[in-house]
Structures are given as C-alpha cells and as structure tokens.
Design a protein around this motif. Structure first.
Motif, PDB file in Angstrom:
ATOM      1  N   THR A  52       0.816  -1.205   0.000  1.00  0.00           N
ATOM      2  CA  THR A  52       0.000   0.000   0.000  1.00  0.00           C
ATOM      3  C   THR A  52       0.853   1.258   0.000  1.00  0.00           C
ATOM      4  OG1 THR A  52      -1.676  -1.211   1.232  1.00  0.00           O
ATOM      5  CG2 THR A  52      -1.870   1.184   1.212  1.00  0.00           C
ATOM      6  N   VAL A  53       1.976   1.223   0.698  1.00  0.00           N
ATOM      7  CA  VAL A  53       2.849   2.390   0.774  1.00  0.00           C
ATOM      8  C   VAL A  53       3.386   2.745  -0.613  1.00  0.00           C
ATOM      9  CG1 VAL A  53       4.999   3.281   1.745  1.00  0.00           C
ATOM     10  CG2 VAL A  53       3.473   1.925   3.171  1.00  0.00           C
ATOM     11  N   VAL A  55       2.055   2.025  -3.525  1.00  0.00           N
ATOM     12  CA  VAL A  55       0.959   2.501  -4.372  1.00  0.00           C
ATOM     13  C   VAL A  55       0.610   3.935  -4.025  1.00  0.00           C
ATOM     14  CG1 VAL A  55      -1.471   2.184  -4.973  1.00  0.00           C
ATOM     15  CG2 VAL A  55       0.030   0.201  -4.795  1.00  0.00           C
ATOM     16  N   MET A  56       0.542   4.249  -2.740  1.00  0.00           N
ATOM     17  CA  MET A  56       0.207   5.621  -2.343  1.00  0.00           C
ATOM     18  C   MET A  56       1.316   6.593  -2.747  1.00  0.00           C
ATOM     19  SD  MET A  56      -2.801   5.488  -1.326  1.00  0.00           S
ATOM     20  CE  MET A  56      -2.936   7.176  -0.841  1.00  0.00           C
ATOM     21  N   VAL A  59       0.828   7.187  -6.480  1.00  0.00           N
ATOM     22  CA  VAL A  59      -0.318   8.074  -6.745  1.00  0.00           C
ATOM     23  C   VAL A  59       0.031   9.516  -6.400  1.00  0.00           C
ATOM     24  CG1 VAL A  59      -2.669   8.635  -5.999  1.00  0.00           C
ATOM     25  CG2 VAL A  59      -2.067   6.273  -6.517  1.00  0.00           C
ATOM     26  N   PHE A  60       0.720   9.727  -5.295  1.00  0.00           N
ATOM     27  CA  PHE A  60       1.107  11.077  -4.895  1.00  0.00           C
ATOM     28  C   PHE A  60       2.080  11.693  -5.904  1.00  0.00           C
ATOM     29  CE2 PHE A  60       3.645  14.050  -2.271  1.00  0.00           C
ATOM     30  CZ  PHE A  60       2.620  14.916  -1.916  1.00  0.00           C
ATOM     31  N   TRP A  63       0.248  12.604  -9.036  1.00  0.00           N
ATOM     32  CA  TRP A  63      -0.531  13.820  -8.769  1.00  0.00           C
ATOM     33  C   TRP A  63       0.349  15.063  -8.879  1.00  0.00           C
ATOM     34  CZ3 TRP A  63      -1.443  16.123  -3.473  1.00  0.00           C
ATOM     35  CH2 TRP A  63      -2.433  17.113  -3.506  1.00  0.00           C
TER      36      TRP A  63
END
Length: 90
Positions: A52-53, A55-56, A59-60, A63
């Motif tokens: 999850t880390v 992937v986040m 995404v960041f 962005w």
C-alpha cells in the motif's frame, strides 16, 4: 466563386499554440490512465506484490507530476483576444 484558397500552412505561433492546447486537453486522459495503472499491479497478498505504501507514493508522485505539467502547459498556451477581454472584464 472567386474565393481565395486558404493557406496550406498556418503560422508557426498559431500551430504551436494549437498543439499546446491539444496537449492540455489530453492531460486529464493521460492522468486517468496513470491513476488506473496500479490496479494492474499485483496485490499485497500475492508473492512479491506491491504494498500500500508504494501505491500511495506512486499516486502522490503522479498527482504532483500532473500539477506541474498543467502549470507548465498553462503558461505556454498563448492567450487569445477573446480570453484576454473576458479576463479583464470579469
């Protein structure tokens, strides 16, 4: 029908402005594709999957990249007279 034929090529500045505007229109579609890309990655439950880390973080970073690309494109697109007059009035 004595209409003069339109020129085959447009001015370099006009062409460049249109291509920048096309790129700006494509940016949300490109960004959506980048945001959907982690759905194709392996899940953490599988061996060697992405956590999850990661992937986040991805995404960041996407962005931030999209914000920077939009800022650069918005400065490179030439302002037309109609846009300039609307901005000055309102």
């Amino acid at each position: 029908m004595s209409r003069e034929p339109s020129p085959l090529f447009v001015a370099k500045r006009t062409y460049h402005g249109r291509r920048m505007a096309d790129t700006a229109r494509f940016l949300p579609i490109f960004g959506a594709g980048l945001f959907l890309l982690p759905l194709l990655w392996k899940t953490p439950a599988e061996d060697g999957g992405t956590g999850t880390v990661q992937v986040m973080l991805y995404v960041f970073l996407v962005w931030i990249f999209l914000i920077g690309a939009a800022a650069i494109l918005s400065r490179r697109i030439p302002r037309t007279d109609s846009n300039a007059s609307e901005t000055e009035q309102g």
